[in-house]
Scaffold this motif. Structure first.
Motif, PDB file in Angstrom:
ATOM      1  N   ILE A 155      10.947  25.067  34.602  1.00 46.35           N
ATOM      2  CA  ILE A 155      12.204  25.806  34.818  1.00 46.35           C
ATOM      3  C   ILE A 155      12.535  25.689  36.305  1.00 46.35           C
ATOM      4  N   THR A 156      13.758  25.262  36.617  1.00 52.50           N
ATOM      5  CA  THR A 156      14.094  25.028  38.031  1.00 52.50           C
ATOM      6  C   THR A 156      15.359  25.798  38.440  1.00 52.50           C
ATOM      7  N   PRO A 157      15.526  26.032  39.747  1.00 52.84           N
ATOM      8  CA  PRO A 157      16.651  26.835  40.250  1.00 52.84           C
ATOM      9  C   PRO A 157      17.843  25.982  40.674  1.00 52.84           C
ATOM     10  N   TRP A 158      18.870  26.641  41.234  1.00 50.54           N
ATOM     11  CA  TRP A 158      20.101  25.933  41.575  1.00 50.54           C
ATOM     12  C   TRP A 158      20.144  25.412  43.003  1.00 50.54           C
ATOM     13  N   ASN A 159      19.178  25.775  43.825  1.00 54.29           N
ATOM     14  CA  ASN A 159      19.366  25.450  45.255  1.00 54.29           C
ATOM     15  C   ASN A 159      19.011  24.014  45.612  1.00 54.29           C
ATOM     16  N   ALA A 160      18.179  23.353  44.816  1.00 55.96           N
ATOM     17  CA  ALA A 160      17.846  21.942  45.089  1.00 55.96           C
ATOM     18  C   ALA A 160      17.558  21.289  43.744  1.00 55.96           C
ATOM     19  N   ILE A 186      12.373  20.383  30.299  1.00 52.39           N
ATOM     20  CA  ILE A 186      12.788  20.988  31.564  1.00 52.39           C
ATOM     21  C   ILE A 186      14.125  21.689  31.385  1.00 52.39           C
ATOM     22  N   LYS A 187      14.207  22.903  31.957  1.00 45.08           N
ATOM     23  CA  LYS A 187      15.472  23.633  31.923  1.00 45.08           C
ATOM     24  C   LYS A 187      15.912  23.875  33.365  1.00 45.08           C
ATOM     25  N   PRO A 188      16.853  23.044  33.847  1.00 43.42           N
ATOM     26  CA  PRO A 188      17.396  23.324  35.178  1.00 43.42           C
ATOM     27  C   PRO A 188      18.259  24.580  35.115  1.00 43.42           C
ATOM     28  N   SER A 189      18.639  25.081  36.282  1.00 39.77           N
ATOM     29  CA  SER A 189      19.527  26.248  36.297  1.00 39.77           C
ATOM     30  C   SER A 189      20.794  25.934  35.507  1.00 39.77           C
ATOM     31  N   GLU A 190      21.263  26.906  34.759  1.00 38.23           N
ATOM     32  CA  GLU A 190      22.512  26.724  34.002  1.00 38.23           C
ATOM     33  C   GLU A 190      23.684  26.452  34.945  1.00 38.23           C
ATOM     34  N   LEU A 191      23.518  26.780  36.232  1.00 37.33           N
ATOM     35  CA  LEU A 191      24.612  26.582  37.191  1.00 37.33           C
ATOM     36  C   LEU A 191      24.632  25.170  37.772  1.00 37.33           C
ATOM     37  N   ILE A 237       5.860  25.903  34.186  1.00 39.61           N
ATOM     38  CA  ILE A 237       5.995  25.730  35.634  1.00 39.61           C
ATOM     39  C   ILE A 237       7.361  26.272  36.015  1.00 39.61           C
ATOM     40  N   PHE A 238       7.356  27.324  36.799  1.00 40.35           N
ATOM     41  CA  PHE A 238       8.599  28.009  37.114  1.00 40.35           C
ATOM     42  C   PHE A 238       8.900  27.922  38.606  1.00 40.35           C
ATOM     43  N   VAL A 239      10.099  27.494  38.952  1.00 35.74           N
ATOM     44  CA  VAL A 239      10.561  27.506  40.343  1.00 35.74           C
ATOM     45  C   VAL A 239      11.795  28.396  40.372  1.00 35.74           C
ATOM     46  N   GLY A 240      11.736  29.491  41.110  1.00 35.35           N
ATOM     47  CA  GLY A 240      12.880  30.402  41.124  1.00 35.35           C
ATOM     48  C   GLY A 240      12.531  31.688  41.845  1.00 35.35           C
ATOM     49  N   SER A 241      13.240  32.744  41.490  1.00 36.34           N
ATOM     50  CA  SER A 241      13.108  34.010  42.220  1.00 36.34           C
ATOM     51  C   SER A 241      11.895  34.809  41.726  1.00 36.34           C
ATOM     52  N   PRO A 242      11.369  35.691  42.568  1.00 38.21           N
ATOM     53  CA  PRO A 242      10.249  36.533  42.135  1.00 38.21           C
ATOM     54  C   PRO A 242      10.610  37.400  40.930  1.00 38.21           C
ATOM     55  N   GLU A 243      11.865  37.862  40.864  1.00 36.72           N
ATOM     56  CA  GLU A 243      12.266  38.743  39.760  1.00 36.72           C
ATOM     57  C   GLU A 243      12.160  37.994  38.423  1.00 36.72           C
ATOM     58  N   THR A 244      12.755  36.792  38.365  1.00 39.56           N
ATOM     59  CA  THR A 244      12.674  36.031  37.112  1.00 39.56           C
ATOM     60  C   THR A 244      11.251  35.517  36.904  1.00 39.56           C
ATOM     61  N   GLY A 245      10.576  35.205  38.003  1.00 39.08           N
ATOM     62  CA  GLY A 245       9.177  34.743  37.905  1.00 39.08           C
ATOM     63  C   GLY A 245       8.321  35.741  37.142  1.00 39.08           C
ATOM     64  N   GLU A 250       6.470  28.999  41.597  1.00 34.69           N
ATOM     65  CA  GLU A 250       6.932  28.645  42.950  1.00 34.69           C
ATOM     66  C   GLU A 250       8.125  29.539  43.232  1.00 34.69           C
ATOM     67  N   LEU A 251       7.906  30.604  44.003  1.00 36.67           N
ATOM     68  CA  LEU A 251       8.943  31.640  44.141  1.00 36.67           C
ATOM     69  C   LEU A 251       9.526  31.683  45.559  1.00 36.67           C
ATOM     70  N   GLY A 252      10.042  32.809  45.922  1.00 36.99           N
ATOM     71  CA  GLY A 252      10.781  32.923  47.173  1.00 36.99           C
ATOM     72  C   GLY A 252       9.911  33.183  48.383  1.00 36.99           C
ATOM     73  N   GLY A 253      10.559  33.448  49.511  1.00 41.47           N
ATOM     74  CA  GLY A 253       9.815  33.690  50.742  1.00 41.47           C
ATOM     75  C   GLY A 253      10.582  34.549  51.718  1.00 41.47           C
ATOM     76  N   THR A 301      13.417  41.570  52.484  1.00 39.86           N
ATOM     77  CA  THR A 301      13.957  41.059  51.218  1.00 39.86           C
ATOM     78  C   THR A 301      14.518  39.668  51.418  1.00 39.86           C
ATOM     79  N   GLU A 302      14.293  38.785  50.442  1.00 37.55           N
ATOM     80  CA  GLU A 302      14.839  37.432  50.565  1.00 37.55           C
ATOM     81  C   GLU A 302      16.373  37.507  50.494  1.00 37.55           C
ATOM     82  N   ILE A 303      17.038  36.976  51.523  1.00 38.43           N
ATOM     83  CA  ILE A 303      18.510  36.996  51.548  1.00 38.43           C
ATOM     84  C   ILE A 303      19.045  35.721  50.912  1.00 38.43           C
TER      85      ILE A 303
END
Ligand code: NAD
Length: 501
Positions: free
Chosen positions: A161-166, A187-192, A238-246, A263-266, A392-394
């Motif tokens: 599962i992957t996010p929208w930023n890259a 694989i499920k990329p971000s719906e966005l 394998i999840f790449v995204g936010s801690p909340e969805t993680g 693989e979450l935020g920072g 908090t991650e901005i």
């Protein structure tokens, strides 16, 4: 049709795709049946295209087809798998321009950055293609005299599962080590931002990737994502995204007794000492937080600066803000594009407003383009490390500048968050550089540098930044499991009523 939708349609056609995002299941592009998802151009704020969610049904089909294809793929020699992966690397490079263009349009990332990320995807397939015939176990000198050896076996089907930023970067990052080691992938990329992942796999199939080995779901997490996590064929998530969805994904995986990599935020600390070359530290800080409009998991969103140079560095940063070229992601000159989507744009705005009410001076660039989800490069001055915007991650081009007095305090502040992804130090003192690198909790740490990454070097975090590792040989371990084989070579087998020791 507007000029932007024309660009969208023409780049989709150049990549062999239809006029809207479709899932890729068993080598066929298929429409989902779920609720409608709208892709908005973050530069014009106009709708680019709408498409239906893949839904649970396509997720199940994807898992089933990957399960069949994986058995045949794993039976090939490593060299044969590696050859296909080298061919994928080449086709990614030869299709770099439409891939980069459509990524820039949909994700709002400057075209120059998209080109770099597409080239890195090619590098990932070449790198892991090189590993495909070099994955082996060990012979272990057990005391019983048996021949004991280990094999590294593929897991089976993995769900990513992957996010929208890259989007294409994170897709290639996870697909390449998974298939090098003989796994099948859903694989499920971000719906966005689903399109470049579909395009990548579609191109790969044209140069020999078996159809059905990698399947892409264009759709939503709670429907398509959840169904794939639960599917019996899936052996790891394998999840790449936010801690909340993680947290949600990890719970669903745990419920199905499946391991996960997160693989979450920072909230990475970028530490500048008074002996640093301030010009370099300023450029590094700009790159750390303003590039990609701060939408990077490793963004240096906390600038910890020695008190004696704090005011000078903040002034250098604010002076430099007006030099950064904000604009259309498709424009060659653009260095920073808009925030990628409306939801994230609202989040960054809320975070800045909250920081202001917590007492921050908000030092921002004067102007932004007339349209688009633009947030100006911003320094939040006067916050303490415990304030909301420092914890908090901005995920925007917004950095909290916080002074410190001693090396010990810098390390304490750096570690005083719930994250553990990355960090950096700027100093001329080699000993101090290593002491700080040793003591800051981070999976990746840079000395007089920021955002240096390569597929050969491990990447990952701890605490709210997740667990497990991607990249390098660590990813080969994540995508395989060890099997221990025992052979008794004695003329009379050593059989005991219990353990043979
Ligand atoms: P997100 O958590 O909102 O979404 C990530 C993915 O999870 C998307 O594909 C989404 O559709 C899916 N999802 C949502 N709900 C789901 C569910 N119930 N089941 C299964 N899947 C579900 O993250 P985002 O906003 O797309 O991305 C930004 C975040 O990603 C930031 O926190 C950033 O730091 C992080 N990130 C981390 C890394 C890393 O390597 N550590 C890299 C890039 C981004």
């Amino acid at each position: 049709m507007t000029a932007r939708t024309d660009i969208f349609t023409s780049q989709m056609a150049a990549l062999g795709l239809g006029s809207k995002p479709q899932s890729l299941i068993n080598g066929t592009l298929v429409d989902g049946t779920g609720e409608t998802i709208t892709l908005v151009d973050p530069y014009t704020e106009q709708t680019l295209v709408v498409y239906p969610d893949a839904g649970a049904e396509l997720a199940i089909a994807a898992c089933e087809t990957a399960q069949v294809a994986q058995l045949q793929w794993a039976a090939l020699s490593g060299a044969a798998r590696g050859q296909v992966m080298q061919d994928i690397a080449r086709t990614v490079l030869s299709n770099a321009e439409p891939l980069a263009k459509i990524e820039a349009l949909i994700a709002g990332k400057p075209i120059r950055d998209c080109r770099v990320e597409v080239a890195k995807v090619a590098e990932m397939f070449a790198y892991y293609g090189g590993w495909a015939d070099k994955i082996h176990g060990e012979v272990i000198p057990v005391p019983s005299g048996h021949l004991n050896y280990t094999k590294r076996e593929p897991l089976g089907v993995v769900f990513q599962i992957t996010p929208w930023n890259a989007p294409i970067f994170t897709g290639g990052w996870q697909i390449a080590p998974a298939i090098a080691t003989g796994n099948g992938v859903v694989i499920k990329p971000s719906e966005l931002t689903p399109v470049t992942t579909v395009a990548l796999v579609n191109l790969a199939e044209q140069v020999g990737l078996p159809k059905g080995l990698v399947n892409v779901l264009c759709g939503l997490g709670p429907t398509a994502g959840q169904a794939a996590i639960e599917h019996r064929a899936v052996r790891k998530v394998i999840f790449v995204g936010s801690p909340e969805t993680g947290r949600v994904v990890a719970k669903a995986a745990a419920n199905a007794l499946k391991p996960a990599v997160l693989e979450l935020g920072g909230k990475s600390a970028n530490i500048v000492f008074d002996d640093a070359n301030l010009k370099h530290a300023c450029l590094g800080t700009q790159a750390a937080i303003f590039s990609s409009a701060g939408q990077s998991c490793v963004a240096g969103s906390r600038l910890l600066v020695h008190r004696s140079v704090h005011a000078e560095l903040v002034e250098m940063l604010t002076d430099g803000m007006n030099e950064i070229k904000l604009g259309d992601p498709l424009d060659e000159a653009t260095e920073v594009g808009p925030i990628s989507n409306a939801r994230q744009f609202a989040h960054v705005g809320d975070m800045v407003a909250r920081a202001k009410s917590d007492g921050a001076s908000v030092l921002s660039r004067d102007t932004t383009p007339d349209t688009g989800y633009f947030v100006p490069p911003t320094v939040l001055n006067g916050l303490s490390n415990i304030d909301h915007a420092a914890q908090t991650e901005i995920f925007g081009p917004v950095v909290a500048a916080i002074p410190f007095d001693t090396e010990e305090e810098a390390i304490t502040l750096a570690n005083a968050t719930d994250f553990g992804l990355a960090g950096a130090v700027w100093t001329a003192d080699v000993g101090r550089a290593h002491r700080v690198a040793d003591h800051v909790r981070a999976g990746t740490f840079w000395i007089n540098s920021y955002k240096a990454i390569h597929v050969s070097s491990p990447f990952g975090g701890s605490l709210n930044s997740g667990f497990g590792r991607s990249s390098g040989t660590d990813a080969l371990m994540e995508y395989t499991s060890a099997k221990s084989v025992w052979l008794d070579s004695a003329s009379t087998p050593r059989i005991a009523f219990g353990y043979v020791s």
